[in-house]
Motif scaffolding. Structure first.
Motif, PDB file in Angstrom:
ATOM      1  N   UNK A 252       0.836  -1.199   0.000  1.00 51.18           N
ATOM      2  CA  UNK A 252       0.000   0.000   0.000  1.00 51.18           C
ATOM      3  C   UNK A 252       0.875   1.254   0.000  1.00 51.18           C
ATOM      4  N   UNK A 253       1.948   1.207   0.755  1.00 54.80           N
ATOM      5  CA  UNK A 253       2.894   2.329   0.775  1.00 54.80           C
ATOM      6  C   UNK A 253       3.492   2.557  -0.613  1.00 54.80           C
ATOM      7  N   UNK A 254       3.871   1.482  -1.292  1.00 53.63           N
ATOM      8  CA  UNK A 254       4.453   1.594  -2.636  1.00 53.63           C
ATOM      9  C   UNK A 254       3.448   2.184  -3.624  1.00 53.63           C
ATOM     10  N   UNK A 255       2.192   1.776  -3.511  1.00 52.33           N
ATOM     11  CA  UNK A 255       1.140   2.342  -4.369  1.00 52.33           C
ATOM     12  C   UNK A 255       1.006   3.835  -4.110  1.00 52.33           C
ATOM     13  N   UNK A 256       0.957   4.194  -2.837  1.00 56.61           N
ATOM     14  CA  UNK A 256       0.848   5.607  -2.466  1.00 56.61           C
ATOM     15  C   UNK A 256       2.019   6.412  -3.025  1.00 56.61           C
ATOM     16  N   UNK A 257       3.225   5.858  -2.948  1.00 55.07           N
ATOM     17  CA  UNK A 257       4.416   6.602  -3.352  1.00 55.07           C
ATOM     18  C   UNK A 257       4.517   6.760  -4.865  1.00 55.07           C
ATOM     19  N   UNK A 258       4.234   5.698  -5.631  1.00 48.99           N
ATOM     20  CA  UNK A 258       4.373   5.843  -7.084  1.00 48.99           C
ATOM     21  C   UNK A 258       3.274   6.742  -7.646  1.00 48.99           C
ATOM     22  N   UNK A 259       2.065   6.662  -7.085  1.00 43.47           N
ATOM     23  CA  UNK A 259       1.012   7.583  -7.502  1.00 43.47           C
ATOM     24  C   UNK A 259       1.330   9.007  -7.047  1.00 43.47           C
ATOM     25  N   UNK A 260       2.022   9.119  -5.910  1.00 45.28           N
ATOM     26  CA  UNK A 260       2.465  10.426  -5.445  1.00 45.28           C
ATOM     27  C   UNK A 260       3.487  11.046  -6.373  1.00 45.28           C
ATOM     28  N   UNK A 261       4.371  10.226  -6.925  1.00 45.67           N
ATOM     29  CA  UNK A 261       5.364  10.733  -7.880  1.00 45.67           C
ATOM     30  C   UNK A 261       4.673  11.286  -9.127  1.00 45.67           C
ATOM     31  N   UNK A 262       3.640  10.583  -9.585  1.00 44.15           N
ATOM     32  CA  UNK A 262       2.874  11.073 -10.740  1.00 44.15           C
ATOM     33  C   UNK A 262       2.199  12.400 -10.402  1.00 44.15           C
ATOM     34  N   UNK A 263       1.561  12.445  -9.242  1.00 43.67           N
ATOM     35  CA  UNK A 263       0.847  13.657  -8.839  1.00 43.67           C
ATOM     36  C   UNK A 263       1.797  14.836  -8.655  1.00 43.67           C
ATOM     37  N   UNK A 264       2.923  14.607  -7.991  1.00 47.37           N
ATOM     38  CA  UNK A 264       3.878  15.699  -7.747  1.00 47.37           C
ATOM     39  C   UNK A 264       4.388  16.273  -9.056  1.00 47.37           C
ATOM     40  N   UNK A 265       4.676  15.396 -10.002  1.00 42.36           N
ATOM     41  CA  UNK A 265       5.152  15.846 -11.308  1.00 42.36           C
ATOM     42  C   UNK A 265       4.090  16.655 -12.039  1.00 42.36           C
ATOM     43  N   UNK A 293       9.276  12.214 -18.463  1.00 40.02           N
ATOM     44  CA  UNK A 293      10.041  10.977 -18.247  1.00 40.02           C
ATOM     45  C   UNK A 293       9.769  10.406 -16.860  1.00 40.02           C
ATOM     46  N   UNK A 294       9.757  11.275 -15.872  1.00 41.96           N
ATOM     47  CA  UNK A 294       9.531  10.808 -14.506  1.00 41.96           C
ATOM     48  C   UNK A 294       8.103  10.302 -14.309  1.00 41.96           C
ATOM     49  N   UNK A 295       7.153  10.940 -14.968  1.00 42.72           N
ATOM     50  CA  UNK A 295       5.770  10.449 -14.894  1.00 42.72           C
ATOM     51  C   UNK A 295       5.655   9.069 -15.523  1.00 42.72           C
ATOM     52  N   UNK A 296       6.327   8.880 -16.641  1.00 42.42           N
ATOM     53  CA  UNK A 296       6.246   7.592 -17.329  1.00 42.42           C
ATOM     54  C   UNK A 296       6.907   6.492 -16.489  1.00 42.42           C
ATOM     55  N   UNK A 297       8.030   6.819 -15.854  1.00 44.37           N
ATOM     56  CA  UNK A 297       8.699   5.839 -14.990  1.00 44.37           C
ATOM     57  C   UNK A 297       7.800   5.459 -13.809  1.00 44.37           C
ATOM     58  N   UNK A 298       7.134   6.463 -13.220  1.00 43.45           N
ATOM     59  CA  UNK A 298       6.222   6.191 -12.103  1.00 43.45           C
ATOM     60  C   UNK A 298       5.015   5.383 -12.580  1.00 43.45           C
ATOM     61  N   UNK A 299       4.533   5.670 -13.793  1.00 46.83           N
ATOM     62  CA  UNK A 299       3.415   4.914 -14.367  1.00 46.83           C
ATOM     63  C   UNK A 299       3.777   3.446 -14.529  1.00 46.83           C
ATOM     64  N   UNK A 300       4.994   3.166 -14.974  1.00 50.68           N
ATOM     65  CA  UNK A 300       5.422   1.774 -15.150  1.00 50.68           C
ATOM     66  C   UNK A 300       5.487   1.038 -13.808  1.00 50.68           C
TER      67      UNK A 300
END
Length: 339
Positions: A252-265, A293-300
């Protein structure tokens, strides 16, 4: 189940009321411990820790709501209001840190010049946000909130179910939030229904992902918020479960963090687009490319977790972990046996 996990279990099983008051006191003390340093504004980490403490306090009040006779002066809504004001300042700190340290050094000189002006704009916004934080922390409404919690901790008041053993009610506290998490429509973003199964799209390139995020990105942000609620609620009860439970907490933490990276970007991109008042790709092409690039990496990264949690086996395993607290064995006078 091994002996190592059983070391976390208390020999005296807590009641629901014990667990509620313990969690509320822990996170309330954590929050107020950072208050003076937040007002001084010498270390951004103090603000971060106070905000985390308030979030967890709010989660405790929400998660234990069925057992609490809780004062209106310290309602979940009022705790959330203070947290949001601190959050505005924290979000600006994150943006400043990201632009200065992650992006600025990788830009050509002409884009750095534009970014210098944007950073000055953010600093002015930060000064206004800091005034807002100091104002709320020195306001009588915040003092009333704190005093009402202190009074409650001095003499906790509960509903009739206070004396139920925690092992009997943990699944009932956790499953509703986890069910809402599982049923969120964001899990189906970028999928197709084929041959009776949901399949995650493997062929989305960076441009397609950008289009999808532009059209439906808010739904991912909403899932991120739900993940945060689930994570903080689950963190309250780690002592009552095995290591398997902790694996799901980390998911759950990992989901929160990768979606957070997308949102922050995306938030950075929106701020910069508004600041330059032009097409970001034309005004700051290198920076716009790095953000994409960072959004795409977080999406993957998200797709890996998305596939995992679209699996019925994973979801059933998650539910099963919630239904079977380790402390249940202790309540029956038995400790888990080594497998």
């Amino acid at each position: 189940m091994n002996v190592k996990t059983s070391a976390k279990v208390k020999t005296q099983v807590k009641t629901l009321g014990d667990a509620a008051s313990g969690a509320i006191e822990k996170y309330f003390r954590k929050s107020v411990a950072h208050e003076a340093e937040v007002i001084k504004d010498k270390d951004a980490e103090e603000l971060h820790q106070m905000r985390v403490g308030l979030r967890r306090l709010r989660s405790a009040v929400t998660g234990f709501a069925p057992v609490l006779d809780w004062p209106k002066e310290a309602s979940e809504r009022k705790i959330g209001k203070v947290g949001r004001i601190l959050g505005t300042l924290r979000d600006l700190d994150v943006m400043l840190e990201s632009l200065q340290n992650r992006y600025y050094p990788n830009l050509p000189a002409d884009e750095q010049e534009v970014l210098d002006k944007a950073l000055l704009n953010l600093l002015k916004q930060r000064q206004r946000a800091l005034k807002g934080v100091r104002a709320i922390l020195e306001h009588k409404s915040y003092e009333s909130l704190k005093q009402s919690i202190e009074d409650w901790l001095e003499k906790p008041k509960f509903q009739a179910i206070e004396h139920l053993p925690i092992a009997e009610v943990l699944p009932d506290l956790l499953l509703p939030q986890v069910s809402e998490f599982f049923l969120h429509p964001a899990w189906l973003l970028g999928t197709e229904y084929k041959d009776g199964k949901v399949k995650v799209a493997d062929d989305l390139n960076a441009e397609a992902v950008e289009e999808k995020l532009a059209a439906e990105g808010t739904i991912l942000h909403d899932l991120r918020k739900q993940a945060k609620r689930v994570r903080y609620l689950m963190n309250l009860f780690g002592d009552f479960y095995s290591e398997t439970y902790e694996v799901y907490v980390e998911d759950v933490k990992a989901i929160q963090e990768c979606l957070g990276d997308i949102q922050d970007s995306e938030v950075l991109g929106e701020f910069l687009t508004e600041f330059v008042d032009r097409d970001l790709k034309k005004e700051l092409p290198k920076l716009a490319g790095l953000l994409a690039e960072n959004r795409y990496a977080a999406w993957q990264k998200w797709q890996i977790l998305q596939r995992r949690y679209l699996s019925s086996e994973i979801r059933q395993g998650f539910r099963s972990a919630l239904i079977h607290p380790v402390v249940e064995d202790a309540a029956n006078g038995k400790l888990p046996q080594e497998s």
